[in-house]
Design a protein around this motif. Structure first.
Motif, PDB file in Angstrom:
ATOM      1  N   GLY A  16       0.808  -1.208   0.000  1.00 20.20           N
ATOM      2  CA  GLY A  16       0.000   0.000   0.000  1.00 20.20           C
ATOM      3  C   GLY A  16       0.844   1.262   0.000  1.00 20.20           C
ATOM      4  O   GLY A  16       0.501   2.257  -0.659  1.00 20.20           O
ATOM      5  N   ASP A  17       1.954   1.233   0.715  1.00 18.97           N
ATOM      6  CA  ASP A  17       2.848   2.395   0.736  1.00 18.97           C
ATOM      7  C   ASP A  17       3.450   2.647  -0.641  1.00 18.97           C
ATOM      8  O   ASP A  17       3.572   3.798  -1.091  1.00 18.97           O
ATOM      9  N   HIS A  18       3.848   1.577  -1.330  1.00 20.58           N
ATOM     10  CA  HIS A  18       4.410   1.741  -2.676  1.00 20.58           C
ATOM     11  C   HIS A  18       3.319   2.146  -3.670  1.00 20.58           C
ATOM     12  O   HIS A  18       3.590   2.918  -4.601  1.00 20.58           O
ATOM     13  N   ALA A  19       2.113   1.648  -3.462  1.00 25.31           N
ATOM     14  CA  ALA A  19       1.003   2.062  -4.320  1.00 25.31           C
ATOM     15  C   ALA A  19       0.713   3.551  -4.139  1.00 25.31           C
ATOM     16  O   ALA A  19       0.451   4.275  -5.114  1.00 25.31           O
ATOM     17  N   ALA A  20       0.766   4.021  -2.895  1.00 22.41           N
ATOM     18  CA  ALA A  20       0.531   5.446  -2.625  1.00 22.41           C
ATOM     19  C   ALA A  20       1.622   6.310  -3.248  1.00 22.41           C
ATOM     20  O   ALA A  20       1.352   7.405  -3.755  1.00 22.41           O
ATOM     21  N   ALA A  21       2.861   5.806  -3.207  1.00 22.36           N
ATOM     22  CA  ALA A  21       3.961   6.551  -3.829  1.00 22.36           C
ATOM     23  C   ALA A  21       3.772   6.665  -5.337  1.00 22.36           C
ATOM     24  O   ALA A  21       4.123   7.683  -5.944  1.00 22.36           O
ATOM     25  N   ALA A  22       3.192   5.627  -5.926  1.00 22.03           N
ATOM     26  CA  ALA A  22       2.986   5.618  -7.374  1.00 22.03           C
ATOM     27  C   ALA A  22       1.714   6.354  -7.792  1.00 22.03           C
ATOM     28  O   ALA A  22       1.685   7.032  -8.821  1.00 22.03           O
ATOM     29  N   ARG A  23       0.654   6.222  -6.984  1.00 24.87           N
ATOM     30  CA  ARG A  23      -0.659   6.728  -7.389  1.00 24.87           C
ATOM     31  C   ARG A  23      -1.157   7.904  -6.549  1.00 24.87           C
ATOM     32  O   ARG A  23      -2.120   8.547  -6.944  1.00 24.87           O
ATOM     33  N   SER A  24      -0.561   8.109  -5.408  1.00 22.23           N
ATOM     34  CA  SER A  24      -0.978   9.051  -4.368  1.00 22.23           C
ATOM     35  C   SER A  24      -1.998   8.383  -3.460  1.00 22.23           C
ATOM     36  O   SER A  24      -2.713   7.462  -3.869  1.00 22.23           O
ATOM     37  N   GLU A  25      -2.059   8.846  -2.213  1.00 24.23           N
ATOM     38  CA  GLU A  25      -3.032   8.303  -1.266  1.00 24.23           C
ATOM     39  C   GLU A  25      -4.453   8.574  -1.733  1.00 24.23           C
ATOM     40  O   GLU A  25      -5.355   7.782  -1.483  1.00 24.23           O
ATOM     41  N   TYR A  26      -4.656   9.687  -2.409  1.00 28.41           N
ATOM     42  CA  TYR A  26      -5.995  10.021  -2.885  1.00 28.41           C
ATOM     43  C   TYR A  26      -6.409   9.140  -4.059  1.00 28.41           C
ATOM     44  O   TYR A  26      -7.575   8.767  -4.186  1.00 28.41           O
ATOM     45  N   GLY A  27      -5.475   8.824  -4.913  1.00 29.73           N
ATOM     46  CA  GLY A  27      -5.833   8.163  -6.163  1.00 29.73           C
ATOM     47  C   GLY A  27      -5.729   6.657  -6.175  1.00 29.73           C
ATOM     48  O   GLY A  27      -6.179   6.011  -7.126  1.00 29.73           O
ATOM     49  N   MET A  28      -5.157   6.048  -5.134  1.00 27.85           N
ATOM     50  CA  MET A  28      -4.954   4.605  -5.164  1.00 27.85           C
ATOM     51  C   MET A  28      -6.237   3.839  -4.870  1.00 27.85           C
ATOM     52  O   MET A  28      -7.143   4.330  -4.190  1.00 27.85           O
ATOM     53  N   ILE A  29      -6.319   2.631  -5.426  1.00 23.99           N
ATOM     54  CA  ILE A  29      -7.426   1.719  -5.164  1.00 23.99           C
ATOM     55  C   ILE A  29      -6.861   0.370  -4.765  1.00 23.99           C
ATOM     56  O   ILE A  29      -5.653   0.133  -4.853  1.00 23.99           O
ATOM     57  N   ALA A  30      -7.727  -0.536  -4.337  1.00 22.36           N
ATOM     58  CA  ALA A  30      -7.261  -1.824  -3.806  1.00 22.36           C
ATOM     59  C   ALA A  30      -6.451  -2.608  -4.837  1.00 22.36           C
ATOM     60  O   ALA A  30      -5.485  -3.295  -4.493  1.00 22.36           O
ATOM     61  N   SER A  31      -6.836  -2.517  -6.106  1.00 23.01           N
ATOM     62  CA  SER A  31      -6.100  -3.242  -7.142  1.00 23.01           C
ATOM     63  C   SER A  31      -4.652  -2.770  -7.244  1.00 23.01           C
ATOM     64  O   SER A  31      -3.764  -3.539  -7.636  1.00 23.01           O
ATOM     65  N   ASP A  32      -4.402  -1.510  -6.881  1.00 24.39           N
ATOM     66  CA  ASP A  32      -3.028  -1.005  -6.893  1.00 24.39           C
ATOM     67  C   ASP A  32      -2.183  -1.704  -5.833  1.00 24.39           C
ATOM     68  O   ASP A  32      -0.968  -1.884  -6.007  1.00 24.39           O
ATOM     69  N   ILE A  33      -2.808  -2.066  -4.719  1.00 22.12           N
ATOM     70  CA  ILE A  33      -2.082  -2.803  -3.677  1.00 22.12           C
ATOM     71  C   ILE A  33      -1.659  -4.166  -4.218  1.00 22.12           C
ATOM     72  O   ILE A  33      -0.509  -4.593  -4.048  1.00 22.12           O
ATOM     73  N   ILE A  34      -2.581  -4.853  -4.900  1.00 18.24           N
ATOM     74  CA  ILE A  34      -2.254  -6.157  -5.498  1.00 18.24           C
ATOM     75  C   ILE A  34      -1.106  -6.000  -6.485  1.00 18.24           C
ATOM     76  O   ILE A  34      -0.173  -6.814  -6.520  1.00 18.24           O
ATOM     77  N   GLU A  35      -1.169  -4.941  -7.288  1.00 18.72           N
ATOM     78  CA  GLU A  35      -0.147  -4.699  -8.308  1.00 18.72           C
ATOM     79  C   GLU A  35       1.247  -4.594  -7.700  1.00 18.72           C
ATOM     80  O   GLU A  35       2.240  -4.968  -8.333  1.00 18.72           O
ATOM     81  N   HIS A  36       1.344  -4.089  -6.468  1.00 17.14           N
ATOM     82  CA  HIS A  36       2.657  -3.871  -5.847  1.00 17.14           C
ATOM     83  C   HIS A  36       3.086  -5.000  -4.912  1.00 17.14           C
ATOM     84  O   HIS A  36       4.176  -4.927  -4.329  1.00 17.14           O
ATOM     85  N   LEU A  37       2.264  -6.022  -4.752  1.00 24.70           N
ATOM     86  CA  LEU A  37       2.642  -7.127  -3.853  1.00 24.70           C
ATOM     87  C   LEU A  37       3.922  -7.819  -4.307  1.00 24.70           C
ATOM     88  O   LEU A  37       4.813  -8.116  -3.495  1.00 24.70           O
TER      89      LEU A  37
END
Length: 515
Positions: free
Chosen positions: A483-504
């Motif tokens: 989730g932290d890497h997803a937020a860095a890539a997408r921002s905390e505002y713009g991230m969704i759950a699928s972004d977390i999967i993408e960064h696992l």
């Protein structure tokens, strides 16, 4: 890393003296020296400062008197204010005060500080040695006004062990709290230093060794461990050259409904991205086609459903026949709540022998009768957020929020399960009262589907052979880090759950011991 509660720190101090022969006075001397060292390390111009040291009546105040003594001997400008007279003239704190007074130091009442504070100079430093870790009740006057004066002074503030007014164990503000620029603590950090809502109040945290033997700490039961990357590297299952999909863990996911078909897909995708070899979804037949159309690697089986598009209780025997072929079960994601899903869930809980993760609607169903957890054949992991924890435990959400560590630990012990209390600093508690505190994750993860992803991650680690406590704590860490890497890539505002999967897969690579 270990975080010690106030009670555990008291036990360790006592054991250090009784078993290891190191007196409280020696520890106080060492603590005073460590505070002085930390100030010198963090304030290059420390010799040119004026120090206002505020001392309470306990050991925290004793550390303050000891610091004043050292500073006075080193020619520094020191003013000491006492909040209360020492009742026991033989106490270590009283001895430290005498040391300071015997060398020409002078102490005045804390009431004088509020007067002096009005004309405090910019080159001053306030040392907060008022309460430390032992505070148990909300502060009242005159301390509320005193702390307000400290916080409004605009000068550099150093707190001894923990900012006065913070609850050591849960990081809650007890009426008011000193906002420190630097906090010097000893032996181990405390929960309030780590919890995300209280850590900023502590400022920079400096941990100092005052001579307490490590063995003395390790003898304390039920330690709170702060999960780290090193833990993940040590715990995560290692791949072997001859492994195949059947040996990498098989996860069965039971869930979904006509209105929530995406939840089991996210759990399943997360399980695959977390190393599971095979993942099979059991979903209501009406959502089978939509699910299959958007998944590739996941296997999916249509099951009997009710007129409302939820899983029917008549699937129970078929599911029980399937369970022995899998290594873990995830149930509840998007499952919905009705009498059919309730009977289905209860039947599975009573008969399932493989490790099981219960999430989302599974938890909402379970809240009607959590005692069923005491009548299981397999090991159970529960993944509630605070509202779900409130329903499960019967406690208010406010009570849960005020002490998340205790809420998770007490429920895990009572119902002999592993509890993953989701939220800021996710808490993982075992039935044996072991605790892990998580530091990864961010507010952007407060998005639909994030919990389904966590369930899938934990389900994969269970299937790979980790015990429920390690699988859960590791899952929380990896999930939060993704989730932290997803937020860095997408921002905390713009991230969704699928972004977390993408960064696992990326964060698992970071935790690969071979790299």
């Amino acid at each position: 890393m270990i975080a010690l509660t106030a009670k555990q720190m008291q036990n360790i101090d006592r054991r250090t003296s009784d078993k290891y022969g190191i007196s409280g006075y020696e520890l106080m001397l060492h603590a005073s020296q460590c505070i002085f060292d930390a100030i010198r390390e963090n304030l290059p111009d420390y010799k040119h400062k004026t120090y206002f040291i505020l001392c309470g009546k306990g050991n925290n105040g004793g550390d303050g008197y000891g610091l004043a003594w050292l500073m006075h001997r080193n020619g520094l400008d020191v003013a000491v204010y006492f909040a209360a007279e020492q009742k026991d003239s033989r106490s270590d704190a009283a001895t430290m005060k005498k040391n300071f007074n015997n060398e020409g130091g002078r102490t005045v009442s804390i009431d004088q500080f509020r007067i002096d504070c009005e004309s405090i100079a910019d080159n001053s430093v306030i040392i907060d040695a008022l309460f430390g870790t032992g505070l148990k009740k909300d502060l009242e006057e005159p301390y509320l006004s005193l702390i307000e004066s400290i916080n409004q002074s605009g000068v550099y503030v150093v707190s001894v062990d923990i900012p006065s007014g913070l609850n050591c164990d849960n990081g809650m503000v007890m009426g008011a709290a000193v906002h420190a620029d630097l906090t010097v603590t000893f032996c181990c950090e405390k929960p309030a230093h780590i919890l995300k809502h209280s850590a900023p109040i502590c400022g920079k945290i400096v941990l100092k060794d005052i001579g307490i033997p490590d063995a003395c700490v390790q003898e304390e039961p039920h330690l709170i461990r702060v999960y780290s990357k090193e833990d993940a590297i040590r715990i995560l299952p290692k791949n072997t050259i001859d492994q195949h999909k059947g040996s990498c863990g098989k996860v069965l996911i039971v869930g979904g409904s006509k209105t929530m078909s995406g939840a089991p897909v996210m759990a399943g995708s997360a399980a695959l991205r977390s190393g599971a070899g095979i993942v099979k979804l059991l979903v209501p037949e009406s959502v089978f086609v939509p699910i299959v159309s958007k998944t590739t690697e996941l296997m999916c089986v249509p099951m009997k459903e009710t007129m409302f598009g939820t899983l029917s209780k008549h699937n129970l025997s078929e599911i029980l026949e399937l369970l022995p072929s899998f290594d873990s079960l995830v149930i509840g994601c998007g499952m919905s709540v009705d009498e059919n899903t309730k009977e289905l869930l209860y039947g599975i809980i009573r008969n399932c022998e493989i490790p099981m993760v219960i999430d989302a609607d599974g938890l909402n169903i379970l809240a009607a009768d959590p005692s069923i957890l005491l009548n299981t054949k397999g090991k159970i992991v529960l993944t509630p957020h605070e509202v779900e924890m409130s329903r499960l435990s019967g406690s208010t959400k406010e009570t849960i929020h005020s002490d998340r560590i205790e809420a998770a630990g007490s429920f895990a012990r009572k119902y002999r399960s592993t509890v993953v209390l989701k939220g800021s600093n996710t808490v993982t508690a075992s039935a044996n009262a072991d605790l892990y505190l998580n530091t990864t994750g961010n507010p952007g993860m407060a998005t639909a589907g994030s919990g389904d992803v966590l369930s899938g991650v934990i389900g994969a680690f269970l299937a790979r052979g980790l015990d429920p406590f390690d699988a859960s704590a590791t899952g929380a860490y990896i999930h939060g880090l993704a989730g932290d890497h997803a937020a860095a890539a997408r921002s905390e505002y713009g991230m969704i759950a699928s972004d977390i999967i993408e960064h696992l897969s990326y964060v698992l690579k970071l935790c690969d011991s071979r790299i």
